[in-house]
Design a protein around this motif. Structure first.
Motif, PDB file in Angstrom:
ATOM      1  N   ARG A 249     151.319  76.354 -50.985  1.00 39.19           N
ATOM      2  CA  ARG A 249     152.013  76.847 -49.798  1.00 39.19           C
ATOM      3  C   ARG A 249     153.024  75.807 -49.321  1.00 39.19           C
ATOM      4  NH1 ARG A 249     148.046  78.440 -45.173  1.00 39.19           N
ATOM      5  NH2 ARG A 249     147.610  76.196 -45.397  1.00 39.19           N
ATOM      6  N   THR A 250     154.129  76.285 -48.788  1.00 37.89           N
ATOM      7  CA  THR A 250     155.176  75.369 -48.324  1.00 37.89           C
ATOM      8  C   THR A 250     154.642  74.371 -47.314  1.00 37.89           C
ATOM      9  OG1 THR A 250     156.926  76.997 -48.730  1.00 37.89           O
ATOM     10  CG2 THR A 250     157.413  75.242 -47.156  1.00 37.89           C
ATOM     11  N   PRO A 264     156.037  77.232 -54.210  1.00 32.86           N
ATOM     12  CA  PRO A 264     156.404  78.650 -54.382  1.00 32.86           C
ATOM     13  C   PRO A 264     157.896  78.869 -54.140  1.00 32.86           C
ATOM     14  CG  PRO A 264     154.476  78.393 -52.967  1.00 32.86           C
ATOM     15  CD  PRO A 264     155.045  77.024 -53.139  1.00 32.86           C
ATOM     16  N   ILE A 265     158.446  79.912 -54.749  1.00 36.85           N
ATOM     17  CA  ILE A 265     159.875  80.179 -54.567  1.00 36.85           C
ATOM     18  C   ILE A 265     160.206  80.516 -53.115  1.00 36.85           C
ATOM     19  CG2 ILE A 265     160.279  80.860 -56.955  1.00 36.85           C
ATOM     20  CD1 ILE A 265     160.172  83.758 -56.095  1.00 36.85           C
ATOM     21  N   THR A 266     159.202  80.945 -52.350  1.00 31.63           N
ATOM     22  CA  THR A 266     159.451  81.228 -50.939  1.00 31.63           C
ATOM     23  C   THR A 266     159.740  79.950 -50.147  1.00 31.63           C
ATOM     24  OG1 THR A 266     157.043  81.247 -50.642  1.00 31.63           O
ATOM     25  CG2 THR A 266     158.144  83.372 -50.857  1.00 31.63           C
ATOM     26  N   PHE A 267     159.515  78.787 -50.757  1.00 31.87           N
ATOM     27  CA  PHE A 267     159.912  77.516 -50.146  1.00 31.87           C
ATOM     28  C   PHE A 267     161.390  77.545 -49.784  1.00 31.87           C
ATOM     29  CE2 PHE A 267     162.381  73.790 -51.466  1.00 31.87           C
ATOM     30  CZ  PHE A 267     161.999  72.846 -50.519  1.00 31.87           C
ATOM     31  N   LEU A 268     162.187  78.232 -50.581  1.00 29.72           N
ATOM     32  CA  LEU A 268     163.633  78.247 -50.377  1.00 29.72           C
ATOM     33  C   LEU A 268     164.021  78.894 -49.057  1.00 29.72           C
ATOM     34  CD1 LEU A 268     164.739  79.114 -54.008  1.00 29.72           C
ATOM     35  CD2 LEU A 268     164.828  76.886 -52.873  1.00 29.72           C
ATOM     36  N   ASP A 269     163.104  79.655 -48.470  1.00 28.05           N
ATOM     37  CA  ASP A 269     163.364  80.251 -47.165  1.00 28.05           C
ATOM     38  C   ASP A 269     163.375  79.194 -46.058  1.00 28.05           C
ATOM     39  OD1 ASP A 269     163.821  82.384 -45.410  1.00 28.05           O
ATOM     40  OD2 ASP A 269     161.688  82.572 -44.947  1.00 28.05           O
ATOM     41  N   LYS A 270     162.787  78.012 -46.352  1.00 28.84           N
ATOM     42  CA  LYS A 270     162.720  76.929 -45.372  1.00 28.84           C
ATOM     43  C   LYS A 270     163.462  75.673 -45.850  1.00 28.84           C
ATOM     44  CE  LYS A 270     158.971  78.707 -42.928  1.00 28.84           C
ATOM     45  NZ  LYS A 270     159.328  80.086 -43.202  1.00 28.84           N
ATOM     46  N   TYR A 271     164.085  75.754 -46.991  1.00 28.29           N
ATOM     47  CA  TYR A 271     164.671  74.596 -47.669  1.00 28.29           C
ATOM     48  C   TYR A 271     165.813  73.951 -46.876  1.00 28.29           C
ATOM     49  CZ  TYR A 271     167.698  72.326 -51.168  1.00 28.29           C
ATOM     50  OH  TYR A 271     168.507  71.451 -51.854  1.00 28.29           O
ATOM     51  N   ASN A 272     165.716  72.643 -46.709  1.00 26.47           N
ATOM     52  CA  ASN A 272     166.767  71.825 -46.101  1.00 26.47           C
ATOM     53  C   ASN A 272     167.247  70.845 -47.169  1.00 26.47           C
ATOM     54  OD1 ASN A 272     168.335  69.932 -44.774  1.00 26.47           O
ATOM     55  ND2 ASN A 272     166.870  69.509 -43.152  1.00 26.47           N
ATOM     56  N   PRO A 273     168.491  70.971 -47.638  1.00 19.89           N
ATOM     57  CA  PRO A 273     168.972  70.103 -48.728  1.00 19.89           C
ATOM     58  C   PRO A 273     169.040  68.631 -48.367  1.00 19.89           C
ATOM     59  CG  PRO A 273     170.770  71.387 -47.789  1.00 19.89           C
ATOM     60  CD  PRO A 273     169.511  71.936 -47.202  1.00 19.89           C
ATOM     61  N   ALA A 274     168.993  68.303 -47.076  1.00 23.17           N
ATOM     62  CA  ALA A 274     168.976  66.895 -46.675  1.00 23.17           C
ATOM     63  C   ALA A 274     167.572  66.310 -46.759  1.00 23.17           C
ATOM     64  CB  ALA A 274     169.516  66.753 -45.247  1.00 23.17           C
ATOM     65  N   GLN A 275     166.564  67.184 -46.784  1.00 23.38           N
ATOM     66  CA  GLN A 275     165.168  66.732 -46.808  1.00 23.38           C
ATOM     67  C   GLN A 275     164.593  66.709 -48.218  1.00 23.38           C
ATOM     68  OE1 GLN A 275     162.469  69.304 -44.664  1.00 23.38           O
ATOM     69  NE2 GLN A 275     160.902  67.715 -44.440  1.00 23.38           N
ATOM     70  N   PHE A 276     164.964  67.704 -49.045  1.00 20.83           N
ATOM     71  CA  PHE A 276     164.415  67.817 -50.400  1.00 20.83           C
ATOM     72  C   PHE A 276     165.524  67.960 -51.439  1.00 20.83           C
ATOM     73  CE2 PHE A 276     160.870  69.320 -47.765  1.00 20.83           C
ATOM     74  CZ  PHE A 276     159.821  68.596 -48.308  1.00 20.83           C
ATOM     75  N   GLU A 277     165.226  67.514 -52.628  1.00 21.35           N
ATOM     76  CA  GLU A 277     166.094  67.735 -53.784  1.00 21.35           C
ATOM     77  C   GLU A 277     165.436  68.775 -54.684  1.00 21.35           C
ATOM     78  OE1 GLU A 277     167.789  65.342 -57.724  1.00 21.35           O
ATOM     79  OE2 GLU A 277     166.519  64.318 -56.253  1.00 21.35           O
ATOM     80  N   ILE A 278     166.212  69.750 -55.129  1.00 18.97           N
ATOM     81  CA  ILE A 278     165.704  70.743 -56.075  1.00 18.97           C
ATOM     82  C   ILE A 278     165.953  70.232 -57.493  1.00 18.97           C
ATOM     83  CG2 ILE A 278     165.979  73.071 -56.992  1.00 18.97           C
ATOM     84  CD1 ILE A 278     166.681  74.017 -54.208  1.00 18.97           C
ATOM     85  N   SER A 325     144.808  78.262 -65.519  1.00 10.19           N
ATOM     86  CA  SER A 325     145.451  78.790 -64.318  1.00 10.19           C
ATOM     87  C   SER A 325     146.954  78.734 -64.504  1.00 10.19           C
ATOM     88  CB  SER A 325     145.052  77.976 -63.080  1.00 10.19           C
ATOM     89  OG  SER A 325     145.776  78.402 -61.954  1.00 10.19           O
ATOM     90  N   VAL A 326     147.605  79.883 -64.428  1.00 11.57           N
ATOM     91  CA  VAL A 326     149.059  79.946 -64.549  1.00 11.57           C
ATOM     92  C   VAL A 326     149.622  80.403 -63.210  1.00 11.57           C
ATOM     93  CG1 VAL A 326     151.016  80.933 -65.788  1.00 11.57           C
ATOM     94  CG2 VAL A 326     148.856  80.555 -66.975  1.00 11.57           C
ATOM     95  N   PRO A 327     150.161  79.489 -62.410  1.00  6.56           N
ATOM     96  CA  PRO A 327     150.686  79.883 -61.097  1.00  6.56           C
ATOM     97  C   PRO A 327     151.945  80.717 -61.245  1.00  6.56           C
ATOM     98  CG  PRO A 327     151.241  77.612 -61.554  1.00  6.56           C
ATOM     99  CD  PRO A 327     150.348  78.065 -62.669  1.00  6.56           C
ATOM    100  N   TYR A 328     152.323  81.350 -60.156  1.00  2.00           N
ATOM    101  CA  TYR A 328     153.585  82.080 -60.144  1.00  2.00           C
ATOM    102  C   TYR A 328     154.729  81.088 -60.322  1.00  2.00           C
ATOM    103  CZ  TYR A 328     150.994  86.106 -58.391  1.00  2.00           C
ATOM    104  OH  TYR A 328     150.121  87.138 -58.250  1.00  2.00           O
ATOM    105  N   ALA A 329     155.948  81.606 -60.395  1.00  2.00           N
ATOM    106  CA  ALA A 329     157.112  80.735 -60.556  1.00  2.00           C
ATOM    107  C   ALA A 329     157.103  79.637 -59.508  1.00  2.00           C
ATOM    108  CB  ALA A 329     158.394  81.559 -60.443  1.00  2.00           C
ATOM    109  N   ARG A 330     157.449  78.460 -59.919  1.00  2.00           N
ATOM    110  CA  ARG A 330     157.462  77.307 -59.023  1.00  2.00           C
ATOM    111  C   ARG A 330     158.837  76.644 -59.032  1.00  2.00           C
ATOM    112  NH1 ARG A 330     153.604  79.212 -56.937  1.00  2.00           N
ATOM    113  NH2 ARG A 330     151.507  78.281 -56.716  1.00  2.00           N
ATOM    114  N   VAL A 331     159.287  76.274 -57.851  1.00  2.10           N
ATOM    115  CA  VAL A 331     160.490  75.461 -57.715  1.00  2.10           C
ATOM    116  C   VAL A 331     160.044  74.004 -57.732  1.00  2.10           C
ATOM    117  CG1 VAL A 331     162.463  74.867 -56.266  1.00  2.10           C
ATOM    118  CG2 VAL A 331     161.640  77.234 -56.340  1.00  2.10           C
TER     119      VAL A 331
END
Length: 338
Positions: A249-250, A264-278, A325-331
């Motif tokens: 979970r984010t 999770p890919i839903t992380f991108l709904d909260k993503y701040n490019p100054a805080q995290f690098e993809i 265990s194979v999780p869903y798509a991950r960023v």
């Protein structure tokens, strides 16, 4: 040959019907309230909306003066098959053009709206539609989900600002993810689940997002982190074939971990490019490799089980007590602040 042609046409018809989703006015109002500063003096183009019933046209025409718009243009695709086109009020594909209130009643009256016939079918890829696109500053619409990649590619090609709706799977499309990773596209404020259909019924879909390249306050807000990796390392299993920890979970992202993390890919709904690098997308079948290694020889006995769960060779996976265990798509991300 005739049967194959019929099946092909039926498939196209079915696909077109699946794309006939009409955005509700409350959903438009709920999202657009955050973007008002972007529209002053701009030409807005809604190029995937039946202009006779479009809630996007309704919103922008009734708020034309409040937003300070320069011009509003709305058009859509006119399918040659009558049962696939909205209200079927006309056989002619048209576009509407509105330049603002003329009689000071603050209402877009019919005689103030220009109705212009199109020679073609109004497809957003047609020459006529592209000429209209060139006039626009900002594109706002709900494009066909099945053509979302092609649609966004066109907006990028013509260097347009945009705010469009796409389903959650669009995040993992190679073209879209690269735009997000390179900070050229991000997610808006709200999600959309319910759409109208041509027959007046409502349709519930999987969660859909607003995708945009208009700057908004949300993308500059930090995610508040309160979990500690150093205190609970067992809560963050590592992948067998990539050096990263898994975060389900984010809000479980640890505040003190400086390595790679799969979120999770839903992380991108909260993503701040100054805080995290993809770093990349943690599935190989997306076409975005991040250095994930194939299964090791000692893992071969688990391969059948992994494949049953939808994974392919190179996907991120974990093992615990002999269970796969194979999780869903991950960023894959990294904290810039550590």
């Amino acid at each position: 040959m005739a049967k194959k042609s019929l099946n092909k046409n039926l498939h196209k018809a079915s696909k077109a019907k699946e794309d006939e989703f009409y955005t509700q006015l409350p959903d438009i109002e709920r999202e657009l309230k955050y973007y008002k500063k972007h529209f002053k003096g701009k030409v807005v183009y809604c190029n995937c909306d039946d202009p006779r019933i479009s809630n996007f046209f309704h919103y922008f025409s009734y708020n034309f003066e409040k937003l300070g718009l320069k011009k509003l243009i709305t058009t859509c695709y006119k399918n040659q098959s009558m049962d696939l086109f909205s209200k079927h009020d006309t056989e002619q594909a048209i576009y509407l053009e509105y330049n603002g209130d003329k009689n000071n009643n603050r209402i877009p009256d019919p005689d103030e709206i220009g109705i212009v016939p199109l020679k073609g079918n109004g497809d957003f890829r047609s020459k006529e539609s592209i000429e209209l696109l060139k006039q626009a500053n900002i594109v706002v619409t709900n494009p066909p989900f099945s053509l979302f990649r092609e649609y966004v590619n066109q907006l990028v090609e013509y260097d347009k600002k945009f705010l469009v709706i796409g389903n959650i799977n669009a995040i993992s499309y190679k073209e879209c993810f690269e735009l997000i990773k390179s900070d050229k596209m991000w997610l808006g404020y709200n999600t959309v689940r319910h759409f109208g259909r041509p027959d007046g019924s409502m349709y519930e879909t999987a969660r859909s997002f607003w995708y945009t390249n208009l700057d908004i306050a949300k993308r500059h807000e930090d995610i508040i982190l309160y979990k500690s990796y150093n205190e609970t390392p067992d809560a963050y299993p590592t992948y067998e074939n990539f050096d990263a920890i898994n975060v389900d979970r984010t809000y479980d992202i640890p505040m003190d971990y400086n390595g790679f993390m799969g979120v999770p890919i839903t992380f991108l709904d909260k993503y701040n490019p100054a805080q995290f690098e993809i770093i990349g997308l943690g599935i190989s079948n997306s076409g975005l490799e991040i250095g994930v290694q194939p299964y090791k020889p000692e893992h071969k006995k688990y391969r059948k089980e992994i494949q049953k769960r939808g994974a392919v060779d190179g996907d991120l996976y974990m093992m615990k007590d002999g269970e796969v265990s194979v999780p869903y798509a991950r960023v894959i991300i990294k904290n810039k602040r550590i």
